[in-house]
Design an enzyme around this catalytic site. Structure first.
Site, PDB file in Angstrom:
ATOM      1  N   ALA A  99       0.816  -1.216   0.000  1.00 26.58           N
ATOM      2  CA  ALA A  99       0.000   0.000   0.000  1.00 26.58           C
ATOM      3  C   ALA A  99       0.846   1.262   0.000  1.00 26.58           C
ATOM      4  O   ALA A  99       0.403   2.305  -0.478  1.00 26.58           O
ATOM      5  CB  ALA A  99      -0.913   0.002   1.226  1.00 26.58           C
ATOM      6  N   CYS A 100       2.051   1.191   0.559  1.00 25.27           N
ATOM      7  CA  CYS A 100       2.824   2.401   0.846  1.00 25.27           C
ATOM      8  C   CYS A 100       4.140   2.418   0.084  1.00 25.27           C
ATOM      9  O   CYS A 100       4.882   1.424   0.087  1.00 25.27           O
ATOM     10  CB  CYS A 100       3.155   2.470   2.333  1.00 25.27           C
ATOM     11  SG  CYS A 100       1.747   2.218   3.417  1.00 25.27           S
ATOM     12  N   ASN A 149       4.186   7.771   3.705  1.00 26.47           N
ATOM     13  CA  ASN A 149       3.107   7.441   2.774  1.00 26.47           C
ATOM     14  C   ASN A 149       1.988   8.494   2.881  1.00 26.47           C
ATOM     15  O   ASN A 149       2.063   9.397   3.721  1.00 26.47           O
ATOM     16  CB  ASN A 149       2.581   6.033   3.080  1.00 26.47           C
ATOM     17  CG  ASN A 149       1.782   5.999   4.367  1.00 26.47           C
ATOM     18  OD1 ASN A 149       2.145   6.628   5.364  1.00 26.47           O
ATOM     19  ND2 ASN A 149       0.693   5.265   4.368  1.00 26.47           N
ATOM     20  N   CYS A 186      -0.961   8.826   4.231  1.00 27.56           N
ATOM     21  CA  CYS A 186      -1.643   9.127   5.509  1.00 27.56           C
ATOM     22  C   CYS A 186      -0.696   9.382   6.658  1.00 27.56           C
ATOM     23  O   CYS A 186      -1.148   9.609   7.802  1.00 27.56           O
ATOM     24  CB  CYS A 186      -2.581   7.986   5.860  1.00 27.56           C
ATOM     25  SG  CYS A 186      -3.962   7.887   4.720  1.00 27.56           S
ATOM     26  N   GLY A 187       0.604   9.310   6.415  1.00 27.09           N
ATOM     27  CA  GLY A 187       1.588   9.742   7.388  1.00 27.09           C
ATOM     28  C   GLY A 187       2.046   8.716   8.398  1.00 27.09           C
ATOM     29  O   GLY A 187       2.936   8.990   9.199  1.00 27.09           O
ATOM     30  N   GLU A 188       1.468   7.502   8.376  1.00 23.98           N
ATOM     31  CA  GLU A 188       1.816   6.535   9.413  1.00 23.98           C
ATOM     32  C   GLU A 188       3.027   5.667   9.060  1.00 23.98           C
ATOM     33  O   GLU A 188       3.511   4.916   9.909  1.00 23.98           O
ATOM     34  CB  GLU A 188       0.614   5.617   9.725  1.00 23.98           C
ATOM     35  CG  GLU A 188       0.365   4.493   8.737  1.00 23.98           C
ATOM     36  CD  GLU A 188      -0.374   4.931   7.487  1.00 23.98           C
ATOM     37  OE1 GLU A 188      -0.650   4.080   6.634  1.00 23.98           O
ATOM     38  OE2 GLU A 188      -0.680   6.134   7.380  1.00 23.98           O
ATOM     39  N   PRO A 233      -4.901   3.940   8.918  1.00 27.57           N
ATOM     40  CA  PRO A 233      -6.361   4.051   8.821  1.00 27.57           C
ATOM     41  C   PRO A 233      -6.918   2.770   8.221  1.00 27.57           C
ATOM     42  O   PRO A 233      -6.276   2.156   7.364  1.00 27.57           O
ATOM     43  CB  PRO A 233      -6.573   5.244   7.891  1.00 27.57           C
ATOM     44  CG  PRO A 233      -5.302   5.404   7.140  1.00 27.57           C
ATOM     45  CD  PRO A 233      -4.211   4.874   8.017  1.00 27.57           C
ATOM     46  N   THR A 234      -8.056   2.338   8.674  1.00 28.28           N
ATOM     47  CA  THR A 234      -8.605   1.048   8.219  1.00 28.28           C
ATOM     48  C   THR A 234     -10.014   1.214   7.680  1.00 28.28           C
ATOM     49  O   THR A 234     -10.884   0.394   7.949  1.00 28.28           O
ATOM     50  CB  THR A 234      -8.608   0.031   9.380  1.00 28.28           C
ATOM     51  OG1 THR A 234      -9.425   0.547  10.441  1.00 28.28           O
ATOM     52  CG2 THR A 234      -7.211  -0.238   9.895  1.00 28.28           C
TER      53      THR A 234
END
Length: 752
Positions: free
Chosen positions: A95-96, A277, A279-281, A428-429
């Site tokens: 995803a990232c 990525n 969303c920052g996580e 985030p999910t």
């Protein structure tokens, strides 16, 4: 489209999302696999990696069954690209991604090309633009003048827009700039126009030196990255204040504490972290990717002896954690990477990101208020346990398969042998939590009861399953009460609900911004990477409130912050209403004579806004005027082509819509009738597809921003709880969580 059938314990909405986004389709767009077949496809593909480490085929079959049960029980789910692509031709499972951008035209456009390839494969990308020379700097080869980082961001934004139109997942970007870059002020303000850089989240990379200057109220230096020389100095608190002002205004830019991230960089010998990525996580090195997955905490419970409440099932959580680490490590080996450099760097560090969802549900089932010290203590205990067991699982894999190749230059060298440079991330999910039927990430409940858009525009009141059980057990359940609650952001105004129930079923709007940060910090203590979370503010929050939260985040050890103030974006639509909100019934002035409704009279002077809508017939300008209460009162339409059928029809629609509004028909009902009407010539815009002129008018009505004041110009006693925009795919309400935006109706996510 018929919903697929399944024997798995999936909600109707989970099945809709799965059918739309994850199940395999044929060339005609028809679903050709069941949920069971999807999970079997994934389990078989991921388990196959065990063959590379000397396991027999019969042993691999056992692992396949373990992975299948892990997912079908909804105890754990991997990130969306793995669900979509495992066992299929594309095979891209991450995803990232983070891509480097050097200070040359060749490097910039190589990054544009590489980002397009990644977006096509279903991934999101992060960039640091900090190496680019500033606006106005000399270009050595031509003696021309550089246009600076922000201008090049528009190139990436345009490329993303072009690629995402045909994709299963929308492309998303993180744009980051160091606070000591000479163009930092332009970067902070680059999204003042809500229609610019819509495919980017932006964050300012704050250094420790800058934060110290903020604390001392001193100046700090801006450095030209090409020369390494000081360009000028700025007062740190002025820059910090500008960041705060814009985050208060529309949620961006976010902030990341770059030096803190690099202090935790597990492989400093392999390079410096410059970006994350979307969303920052997930902080990543250039040309690195990470695959994520989440444990469903709402399932990690058992009945507490002698109580109606639950307690943590530590044995089950341990078992799921070990299997999930095994699963995610296997993903690295079966993954088909979009670029050779990404494959090499990802395999060299073998980062995985195991996180959680269903945290709010776990607290509810244990009878613990989200905004309590007990919740913070449990957060540290649960995440500390997952982190500890995750490292043990990684150690066991290292004994069997070897450490990650860059282990020698890692912070673990000489301490403990690990298979993975990082093990935990909290992402985030949005879509995953819909599939799992649980609360999202570590966020509190957004609402206890809400209206969900289902097929054919039908609306259904949906109530949190645990609240419904509590209401029935407590003897205060009624359909009327559930409907009333769906119009509110909180339970606190309902006298018929006991206080102890209100305490446990708190929503995002009951919780102070400080409590949001404390929860984020509690999880961050035991997370290798970072934590994706939204800090919600009421509409009447001040810039000082935002500033205080930023400082608290820095002091409490967070790696970054995303804030969101209700009602702070132009395209918002109403989702849930406060008790004091002016309703349609309070604005009725129509006379009813002989059973006929007479429209309200038009005042001599009325104010409104005009929106330019792109349609297949050309530019359509929709003017919406509001009454004294800020409610839509009339609509005028003007299409670019003067005269003709299109112009007359758009004028006719405007007159009929105005008549309906002046007769107090709710705007949402009018929009619902017009939305989705198709003509032979649709148009595509950044917000999605415009099917016709009627559809464009509906979207303009939805986008109309209602005022935050009553008829006398006074602020409302309680702010209206809002969601950011109508979903461009299904028209449902979109809520802000985890640093992103998610539609709970169809699973659409702004961040890819």
């Amino acid at each position: 489209m018929d919903i697929v059938s399944t024997s798995l314990d999936l909600s109707p909405n989970a099945l809709r999302v799965m059918q739309k986004r994850y199940l395999k389709k044929n060339e005609e767009g028809n679903v050709v696999e069941t949920p069971e077949e999807m999970f079997r496809r994934i389990a078989k593909s991921i388990a196959a990696a065990d063959i590379n480490f000397g396991r027999e085929f019969s042993e691999v079959e056992v692992v396949e069954t373990e992975f299948y049960n892990l997912m079908t029980s909804l105890d754990f789910l991997p990130n969306s690209p793995t669900l979509m692509n495992a066992g299929r031709r594309l095979g891209q499972l991450s995803a990232c991604f983070v891509l480097p951008i050097g200070d040359s035209m060749e490097s910039i456009f190589d990054a544009v090309k590489n980002a397009a390839i990644i977006h096509k494969s279903g991934g999101g990308t992060g960039f640091s633009f900090s190496r680019l020379r500033p606006n106005g700097d000399v270009v050595g080869s031509t003696k021309g003048i550089s246009s600076g980082p922000v201008s090049f961001m528009t190139v990436f934004d345009t490329a993303t827009e072009a690629v995402k139109q045909g994709g299963t997942r929308r492309g998303a970007n993180m744009g980051m700039l160091r606070v000591d870059h000479p163009d930092i002020l332009e970067f902070i303000t680059c999204k003042d126009n809500d229609h610019r850089l819509n495919n980017f989240n932006i964050s300012v990379a704050l250094t420790a030196e800058f934060m110290e200057a903020v604390e001392r109220d001193s100046e700090y230096e801006l450095i030209n990255p090409r020369k390494g020389t000081v360009v000028k100095t700025l007062r740190a608190r002025d820059v910090f204040g500008l960041i705060v002002k814009h985050a208060w205004r529309n949620g961006e830019p976010g902030i990341v504490f770059l030096d803190r991230i690099n202090d935790c960089n597990p492989t400093p010998g392999a390079g410096e972290i410059e970006s994350t990525n979307p969303c920052g996580e997930q902080p990543l090195l250039p040309f690195e990717s990470c695959n994520l997955g989440s444990i469903n905490l709402s399932h990690m419970l058992k009945e507490a002896p002698g109580s109606s409440l639950c307690e943590v099932d530590w044995e089950r959580l341990k078992d799921v954690t070990h299997k999930a680490v095994h699963f995610l490590d296997n993903v690295i080996d079966v993954n088909r990477y979009p670029l050779k450099e990404i494959e090499e760097n990802t395999r060299a560090n073998r980062k995985i990101g195991l996180g959680v969802m269903g945290w709010a549900d776990m607290l509810i089932r244990m009878g613990i208020p989200y905004n309590s010290e007990r919740a913070l203590e449990l957060a540290e205990k649960v995440m500390g346990f997952i982190q500890g067991e995750g490292k043990k699982a990684s150690e066991a894999l290292a004994m069997e398969r070897g450490t990650f190749p860059n282990f020698g230059g890692s912070i673990y060298n000489g301490k403990r042998k690990l298979r993975n440079a990082t093990v935990t991330t909290i992402a985030p999910t949005g879509s995953l939590s819909i599939l799992a039927g649980c609360s999202s990430g570590i966020e509190p409940l957004f609402a206890v009861s809400f209206v969900r858009n289902v097929l054919e525009g039908t609306k259904l009141v949906e109530v949190n399953q645990y609240f419904e059980m509590a209401a029935k057990d407590g003897g205060f359940w009624s359909r009327e009460l559930m409907e009333k609650i769906s119009e509110s952001s909180s339970l606190r105004d309902f006298e018929e609900i006991p206080d102890d129930v209100k305490d446990v079923f708190v929503t995002a709007h009951d919780i102070t911004p400080e409590d949001h940060i404390r929860m984020q910090a509690a999880f961050q203590k035991y997370v290798d990477n970072a934590v994706s979370k939204t800090v919600n503010f009421p509409n009447n929050a001040t810039m000082e409130d935002v500033e205080n939260v930023y400082l608290l985040a820095y002091e409490s050890g967070c790696k970054g912050v995303t804030v969101y103030r209700d009602g702070s974006r132009e395209e918002q639509v109403l989702s849930v209403k406060s008790k004091e909100e002016i309703t349609v019934t309070e604005t009725v002035t129509a006379d009813i004579r002989s059973g006929k409704i007479v429209p309200r009279k038009r005042p001599d002077v009325i104010n409104g806004t005009t929106r330019a809508m792109h349609t297949g017939c050309g530019g359509l300008y929709v003017t919406i005027n509001a009454d004294e209460n800020g409610m839509p009162f009339e609509v005028f339409n003007q299409i670019g082509k003067a005269g003709g059928c299109a112009a007359s029809q758009s004028e006719a629609i405007g007159r009929l819509v105005s008549l309906a509004l002046r007769c107090n028909i709710v705007p949402e009902e009018i929009a619902k009738q017009l939305k989705g009407i198709s003509c032979h010539q649709p148009a595509w815009v950044k917000g999605g597809k415009i099917s016709s002129c009627a559809d464009a008018i509906a979207k303009a009505i939805e986008g109309f921003r209602m005022t935050d004041c009553d008829g006398n110009g006074n602020g409302k006693k309680e702010s209206v709880a809002m969601m950011i925009g109508a979903c461009p795919e299904c028209g449902g309400a979109v809520e802000h969580e985890g640093g992103c935006a998610i539609c709970r109706d169809c699973g659409f996510t702004k961040c890819g």
